[in-house]
Design a protein around this motif. Structure first.
Motif, PDB file in Angstrom:
ATOM      1  N   VAL A 105       0.857  -1.182   0.000  1.00 48.98           N
ATOM      2  CA  VAL A 105       0.000   0.000   0.000  1.00 48.98           C
ATOM      3  C   VAL A 105       0.893   1.232   0.000  1.00 48.98           C
ATOM      4  CG1 VAL A 105      -1.752   1.319   1.238  1.00 48.98           C
ATOM      5  CG2 VAL A 105      -1.878  -1.183   1.182  1.00 48.98           C
ATOM      6  N   LEU A 106       0.639   2.140  -0.948  1.00 48.08           N
ATOM      7  CA  LEU A 106       1.378   3.386  -1.073  1.00 48.08           C
ATOM      8  C   LEU A 106       0.496   4.472  -0.471  1.00 48.08           C
ATOM      9  CD1 LEU A 106       2.224   2.891  -4.867  1.00 48.08           C
ATOM     10  CD2 LEU A 106       3.242   1.739  -2.871  1.00 48.08           C
ATOM     11  N   LEU A 107       0.967   5.118   0.593  1.00 43.79           N
ATOM     12  CA  LEU A 107       0.089   5.931   1.437  1.00 43.79           C
ATOM     13  C   LEU A 107       0.480   7.399   1.406  1.00 43.79           C
ATOM     14  CD1 LEU A 107      -2.170   6.070   3.551  1.00 43.79           C
ATOM     15  CD2 LEU A 107      -0.542   5.190   5.248  1.00 43.79           C
ATOM     16  N   CYS A 108      -0.484   8.247   1.015  1.00 40.86           N
ATOM     17  CA  CYS A 108      -0.304   9.703   0.962  1.00 40.86           C
ATOM     18  C   CYS A 108      -1.439  10.365   1.740  1.00 40.86           C
ATOM     19  CB  CYS A 108      -0.392  10.218  -0.474  1.00 40.86           C
ATOM     20  SG  CYS A 108       0.717   9.473  -1.671  1.00 40.86           S
ATOM     21  N   GLY A 109      -1.184  11.576   2.254  1.00 37.66           N
ATOM     22  CA  GLY A 109      -2.288  12.347   2.815  1.00 37.66           C
ATOM     23  C   GLY A 109      -2.008  12.928   4.178  1.00 37.66           C
ATOM     24  N   ILE A 110      -3.092  13.173   4.911  1.00 36.24           N
ATOM     25  CA  ILE A 110      -2.996  13.875   6.192  1.00 36.24           C
ATOM     26  C   ILE A 110      -3.976  13.249   7.195  1.00 36.24           C
ATOM     27  CG2 ILE A 110      -2.262  16.045   5.133  1.00 36.24           C
ATOM     28  CD1 ILE A 110      -5.087  17.015   5.226  1.00 36.24           C
ATOM     29  N   GLU A 111      -3.762  13.483   8.469  1.00 36.93           N
ATOM     30  CA  GLU A 111      -2.546  14.009   9.064  1.00 36.93           C
ATOM     31  C   GLU A 111      -1.654  12.861   9.489  1.00 36.93           C
ATOM     32  OE1 GLU A 111      -2.537  17.525  11.736  1.00 36.93           O
ATOM     33  OE2 GLU A 111      -4.719  17.248  11.742  1.00 36.93           O
ATOM     34  N   ALA A 112      -0.342  13.104   9.475  1.00 34.36           N
ATOM     35  CA  ALA A 112       0.615  12.023   9.719  1.00 34.36           C
ATOM     36  C   ALA A 112       0.401  11.338  11.064  1.00 34.36           C
ATOM     37  CB  ALA A 112       2.042  12.573   9.630  1.00 34.36           C
ATOM     38  N   GLN A 113       0.153  12.122  12.124  1.00 34.37           N
ATOM     39  CA  GLN A 113       0.048  11.555  13.469  1.00 34.37           C
ATOM     40  C   GLN A 113      -1.329  10.961  13.743  1.00 34.37           C
ATOM     41  OE1 GLN A 113      -0.511  14.625  12.807  1.00 34.37           O
ATOM     42  NE2 GLN A 113      -2.166  15.376  14.108  1.00 34.37           N
ATOM     43  N   ALA A 114      -2.255  11.155  12.830  1.00 34.31           N
ATOM     44  CA  ALA A 114      -3.626  10.688  13.049  1.00 34.31           C
ATOM     45  C   ALA A 114      -3.974   9.605  12.037  1.00 34.31           C
ATOM     46  CB  ALA A 114      -4.594  11.874  12.975  1.00 34.31           C
ATOM     47  N   CYS A 115      -4.614   9.990  10.941  1.00 39.44           N
ATOM     48  CA  CYS A 115      -5.138   8.989  10.008  1.00 39.44           C
ATOM     49  C   CYS A 115      -4.053   8.222   9.263  1.00 39.44           C
ATOM     50  CB  CYS A 115      -6.099   9.651   9.029  1.00 39.44           C
ATOM     51  SG  CYS A 115      -7.561  10.343   9.863  1.00 39.44           S
ATOM     52  N   ILE A 116      -2.911   8.871   8.983  1.00 40.87           N
ATOM     53  CA  ILE A 116      -1.835   8.147   8.306  1.00 40.87           C
ATOM     54  C   ILE A 116      -1.248   7.080   9.230  1.00 40.87           C
ATOM     55  CG2 ILE A 116       0.437   8.359   7.216  1.00 40.87           C
ATOM     56  CD1 ILE A 116      -1.840   9.487   5.529  1.00 40.87           C
ATOM     57  N   LEU A 117      -0.942   7.456  10.456  1.00 41.56           N
ATOM     58  CA  LEU A 117      -0.379   6.498  11.416  1.00 41.56           C
ATOM     59  C   LEU A 117      -1.354   5.363  11.698  1.00 41.56           C
ATOM     60  CD1 LEU A 117       1.700   5.548  13.520  1.00 41.56           C
ATOM     61  CD2 LEU A 117       0.698   7.178  15.124  1.00 41.56           C
ATOM     62  N   CYS A 118      -2.625   5.689  11.979  1.00 38.85           N
ATOM     63  CA  CYS A 118      -3.599   4.638  12.295  1.00 38.85           C
ATOM     64  C   CYS A 118      -3.808   3.697  11.123  1.00 38.85           C
ATOM     65  CB  CYS A 118      -4.924   5.274  12.716  1.00 38.85           C
ATOM     66  SG  CYS A 118      -4.865   6.129  14.298  1.00 38.85           S
ATOM     67  N   THR A 119      -3.858   4.255   9.921  1.00 35.75           N
ATOM     68  CA  THR A 119      -4.011   3.420   8.722  1.00 35.75           C
ATOM     69  C   THR A 119      -2.805   2.509   8.542  1.00 35.75           C
ATOM     70  OG1 THR A 119      -5.335   5.133   7.632  1.00 35.75           O
ATOM     71  CG2 THR A 119      -4.319   3.471   6.217  1.00 35.75           C
ATOM     72  N   ALA A 120      -1.612   3.069   8.696  1.00 36.87           N
ATOM     73  CA  ALA A 120      -0.387   2.282   8.517  1.00 36.87           C
ATOM     74  C   ALA A 120      -0.342   1.108   9.487  1.00 36.87           C
ATOM     75  CB  ALA A 120       0.833   3.174   8.707  1.00 36.87           C
ATOM     76  N   LEU A 121      -0.684   1.353  10.742  1.00 40.80           N
ATOM     77  CA  LEU A 121      -0.643   0.272  11.737  1.00 40.80           C
ATOM     78  C   LEU A 121      -1.676  -0.810  11.417  1.00 40.80           C
ATOM     79  CD1 LEU A 121      -0.150   2.310  15.046  1.00 40.80           C
ATOM     80  CD2 LEU A 121       1.589   1.136  13.672  1.00 40.80           C
ATOM     81  N   ASP A 122      -2.868  -0.394  10.985  1.00 35.17           N
ATOM     82  CA  ASP A 122      -3.894  -1.376  10.614  1.00 35.17           C
ATOM     83  C   ASP A 122      -3.439  -2.227   9.428  1.00 35.17           C
ATOM     84  OD1 ASP A 122      -5.636  -0.697  12.600  1.00 35.17           O
ATOM     85  OD2 ASP A 122      -7.009   0.457  11.331  1.00 35.17           O
ATOM     86  N   LEU A 123      -2.806  -1.602   8.453  1.00 39.28           N
ATOM     87  CA  LEU A 123      -2.330  -2.343   7.287  1.00 39.28           C
ATOM     88  C   LEU A 123      -1.213  -3.313   7.658  1.00 39.28           C
ATOM     89  CD1 LEU A 123      -2.310   0.624   4.757  1.00 39.28           C
ATOM     90  CD2 LEU A 123      -3.786  -1.394   4.609  1.00 39.28           C
ATOM     91  N   LEU A 124      -0.297  -2.858   8.508  1.00 36.82           N
ATOM     92  CA  LEU A 124       0.789  -3.740   8.958  1.00 36.82           C
ATOM     93  C   LEU A 124       0.226  -4.952   9.694  1.00 36.82           C
ATOM     94  CD1 LEU A 124       3.362  -1.099  10.258  1.00 36.82           C
ATOM     95  CD2 LEU A 124       3.648  -2.556   8.240  1.00 36.82           C
ATOM     96  N   GLU A 125      -0.788  -4.728  10.515  1.00 38.84           N
ATOM     97  CA  GLU A 125      -1.410  -5.847  11.238  1.00 38.84           C
ATOM     98  C   GLU A 125      -1.998  -6.879  10.296  1.00 38.84           C
ATOM     99  OE1 GLU A 125      -2.924  -4.788  15.695  1.00 38.84           O
ATOM    100  OE2 GLU A 125      -4.294  -4.341  14.048  1.00 38.84           O
ATOM    101  N   ARG A 126      -2.385  -6.450   9.112  1.00 39.40           N
ATOM    102  CA  ARG A 126      -2.965  -7.357   8.124  1.00 39.40           C
ATOM    103  C   ARG A 126      -1.894  -7.996   7.238  1.00 39.40           C
ATOM    104  NH1 ARG A 126      -6.341  -3.924  10.021  1.00 39.40           N
ATOM    105  NH2 ARG A 126      -8.599  -4.157   9.923  1.00 39.40           N
TER     106      ARG A 126
END
Length: 206
Positions: A105-126
């Motif tokens: 997954v190639l991830l762009c957008g805002i905000e880094a400490q909120a939706c980007i971080l939460c999305t990244a962690l959810d994807l890693l868990e999968r």
């Protein structure tokens, strides 16, 4: 063998998806480097379209925060509305399940400490590889942005830039779309303030 491949972080168009997170009107005046972040994300979207990479677009509480800004060039994409701080809402989960060969997954957008971080962690868990396009992600606070990038890196996210990622996807100047994509690479991506975050002996990235 699979673990070695995961650690390598190679990206291929056929096993990748682009995520564009919450680049909406109400953030225009508050998020640092917002116009530049959108411009870099727009370049990623144009290349994704050329390479047939599927794209997921979300909007955080659009009734209050407004629609996706037009300069992203995402007209024609249906935005998935959400209130969650992760893009991994049920509709997005279904979209990803429909791509059994998905790896990156190639991830762009805002905000880094909120939706980007939460999305990244959810994807890693999968079990997916996450490539955060650092010059296409920002926050209102540069401290939050810096610490979020560091936090994601600690968790196994690959931090990269738009140009680096685009060249990885192409792999070869003989690629049939290279001449088209080269138009986006003739000029460097706009400055999104990353140099100031990484300058000097920064213990967060040592």
């Amino acid at each position: 063998m699979a673990a070695a491949r995961l650690a390598l972080g190679r990206v291929l168009p056929g096993s990748s998806v682009l995520f564009l997170c919450d680049m909406q009107e109400k953030f225009r005046g508050t998020v640092s480097f917002f116009p530049q972040i959108v411009a870099v994300s727009a370049r990623m979207l144009q290349v994704a379209r050329m390479l047939d990479i599927p794209t997921v677009l979300t909007e955080q509480y659009p009734q209050g925060l407004g629609p996706t800004v037009p300069e992203l060039g995402a007209q024609g994409l249906r935005a998935v509305p959400k209130t969650s701080f992760s893009m991994m809402v049920p509709e997005v989960e279904r979209l990803l399940k429909a791509r059994p060969g998905l790896r990156s997954v190639l991830l762009c957008g805002i905000e880094a400490q909120a939706c980007i971080l939460c999305t990244a962690l959810d994807l890693l868990e999968r079990g997916l590889e996450v490539h955060v396009v650092a010059d296409a992600c920002s926050s209102r606070s540069q401290v939050d942005r810096l610490l979020a990038l560091s936090r994601m890196r600690q968790s196994g996210v690959f931090l990269t830039t738009s140009e680096s990622l685009i060249l990885q996807l192409l792999r070869d100047a003989a690629h049939p779309h290279f001449k088209e994509v080269q138009k986006f690479l003739r000029d460097p991506a706009p400055d999104t303030g990353l140099l100031g975050l990484f300058q000097g002996k920064n213990p967060l990235f040592s």
